[in-house]
Scaffold this active site. Structure first.
Site, PDB file in Angstrom:
ATOM      1  N   LYS A 180     -11.280  -0.303 -16.214  1.00 54.34           N
ATOM      2  CA  LYS A 180     -11.709  -1.591 -15.674  1.00 54.34           C
ATOM      3  C   LYS A 180     -12.088  -2.570 -16.791  1.00 54.34           C
ATOM      4  CE  LYS A 180     -11.053  -0.882 -11.327  1.00 54.34           C
ATOM      5  NZ  LYS A 180     -10.011  -1.641 -10.581  1.00 54.34           N
TER       6      LYS A 180
ATOM      7  N   THR B  65     -16.855   0.607   1.182  1.00 57.49           N
ATOM      8  CA  THR B  65     -15.459   0.832   1.542  1.00 57.49           C
ATOM      9  C   THR B  65     -15.269   2.291   1.951  1.00 57.49           C
ATOM     10  OG1 THR B  65     -14.782   1.494  -0.683  1.00 57.49           O
ATOM     11  CG2 THR B  65     -14.777  -0.873  -0.186  1.00 57.49           C
TER      12      THR B  65
ATOM     13  N   ASN C 258      -5.285  -5.441  -6.549  1.00 60.46           N
ATOM     14  CA  ASN C 258      -6.467  -4.751  -6.037  1.00 60.46           C
ATOM     15  C   ASN C 258      -6.329  -3.231  -6.068  1.00 60.46           C
ATOM     16  OD1 ASN C 258      -8.943  -4.385  -4.162  1.00 60.46           O
ATOM     17  ND2 ASN C 258      -7.261  -3.486  -2.978  1.00 60.46           N
TER      18      ASN C 258
ATOM     19  N   ASP D 227       0.853  -1.186   0.000  1.00 63.36           N
ATOM     20  CA  ASP D 227       0.000   0.000   0.000  1.00 63.36           C
ATOM     21  C   ASP D 227       0.886   1.233   0.000  1.00 63.36           C
ATOM     22  OD1 ASP D 227      -3.257   0.214   0.808  1.00 63.36           O
ATOM     23  OD2 ASP D 227      -2.098   2.062   1.034  1.00 63.36           O
TER      24      ASP D 227
ATOM     25  N   ASP E  78       4.155   2.741  -4.361  1.00 61.83           N
ATOM     26  CA  ASP E  78       3.414   3.626  -5.260  1.00 61.83           C
ATOM     27  C   ASP E  78       3.221   2.841  -6.554  1.00 61.83           C
ATOM     28  OD1 ASP E  78       2.441   5.490  -7.036  1.00 61.83           O
ATOM     29  OD2 ASP E  78       3.995   6.994  -6.635  1.00 61.83           O
TER      30      ASP E  78
ATOM     31  N   SER F 240     -18.325  -1.807 -13.307  1.00 62.06           N
ATOM     32  CA  SER F 240     -18.209  -0.668 -14.219  1.00 62.06           C
ATOM     33  C   SER F 240     -17.314  -0.961 -15.409  1.00 62.06           C
ATOM     34  CB  SER F 240     -17.660   0.552 -13.459  1.00 62.06           C
ATOM     35  OG  SER F 240     -18.586   0.988 -12.498  1.00 62.06           O
TER      36      SER F 240
ATOM     37  N   TYR G 257     -12.663   5.546 -15.777  1.00 63.59           N
ATOM     38  CA  TYR G 257     -12.795   4.362 -14.921  1.00 63.59           C
ATOM     39  C   TYR G 257     -13.416   3.208 -15.692  1.00 63.59           C
ATOM     40  CZ  TYR G 257     -13.836   1.662 -10.690  1.00 63.59           C
ATOM     41  OH  TYR G 257     -13.904   0.682  -9.715  1.00 63.59           O
TER      42      TYR G 257
END
Length: 270
Positions: free
Chosen positions: A155, A185, A87, A36, A60, A140, A151
């Site tokens: 995806k 989330t 993820n 992360d 990063d 999406s 986006y």
């Protein structure tokens, strides 16, 4: 314990779906590398799970060299990689005429390029152990949303990249995707915490609620496990039935009652 003696990397693993996946893999016996960009969140998650069996790496995902270091750190600590969960990602809002090139490239960089590069660097090691990749895509990526051009495109690219890797690198590894719908989330709080937006979602959420991140984590763990040993190139949609809907009006509501139902059936027969 489905993942005993297995090593799993989860990118974007310190919050939301990623954190839920980290905790699911750890609960099922895996040693997890939590990747992360936020050191404080990393410290919290790895501290909760225990540093003796798990490892945090600050990454990063826009930086290929940082991804390389993530792979190297995993091998240095554990000597193998059994599953890569791609993820990490970012959302985006704006039509093509409203977003600039820098924003477009950032979305593509995190949501697509990072998936490509992390997979490229992990595949030789996954191949040695018959491992797997699970890419977190999105509902999406399967159709268009108003105002989410970058986006949607990113995806959708992840989904077809999943299929391409699945056939190119079988039978040594398996590559699958999970496509969540609306999920509660921290990053989605602007949606799930907004009563106006949730009222607009109400007609399309068959389950009448967003997913919990743990429910997406369960699907990720399934695809990574031997329970899915013959599942390859698949997109597992976890949206509570949202995309099962054709988009037509709810006729059960509009035509409720026996007399209305008889009229509707008569109209169909004509």
């Amino acid at each position: 314990m489905r993942f005993a003696n297995k090593v799993v990397i989860v990118t974007g693993g310190a919050s939301g779906i990623g954190e839920a996946a980290v905790r699911r893999f750890a609960a099922e016996g895996a040693s997890v590398v939590v990747a992360d960009i936020r050191p404080d969140a990393l410290a919290r998650v790895v501290g909760d799970l225990g540093r003796d069996r798990h490892h945090g790496v600050e990454v990063d995902m826009l930086d290929p060299a940082a991804i390389d270091r993530m792979i190297d750190a995993t091998l240095d600590r554990f000597g193998r990689i059994d599953t890569l969960v791609n993820n990490a990602g970012m959302g985006s809002f704006g039509r093509v005429t409203e977003i600039d090139l820098e924003h477009w490239r950032q979305v593509m960089g995190i949501d697509v390029d990072a998936v490509f590069w992390a997979s490229r660097q992990a595949i030789p090691h996954l191949s040695r152990v018959g491992g797997s990749i699970v890419n977190v895509a999105s509902a999406s990526g399967m159709a268009a949303d108003y105002g989410f051009a970058a986006y949607n495109a990113a995806k959708a690219a992840v989904l077809n990249l999943t299929r391409a890797m699945a056939i190119d690198h079988a039978p040594e590894i398996r590559v699958n995707a999970v496509s969540p719908g609306l999920t509660a989330t921290p990053l989605a709080t602007g949606l799930t915490g907004n009563p106006v937006i949730m009222a607009a979602y109400e007609p399309v959420l068959a389950m009448k609620r967003p997913a919990d991140p743990s429910e997406i984590a369960g699907a990720i763990a399934f695809l990574a496990s031997d329970d899915a040993s013959y599942v390859n190139g698949h997109n597992l949609v976890v949206d509570g039935g949202m995309t099962a809907h054709t988009g037509q009006p709810n006729f059960s509501r509009l035509l409720g009652g026996a007399s209305h139902l008889a009229d509707a059936q008569s109209a169909v027969r004509r």
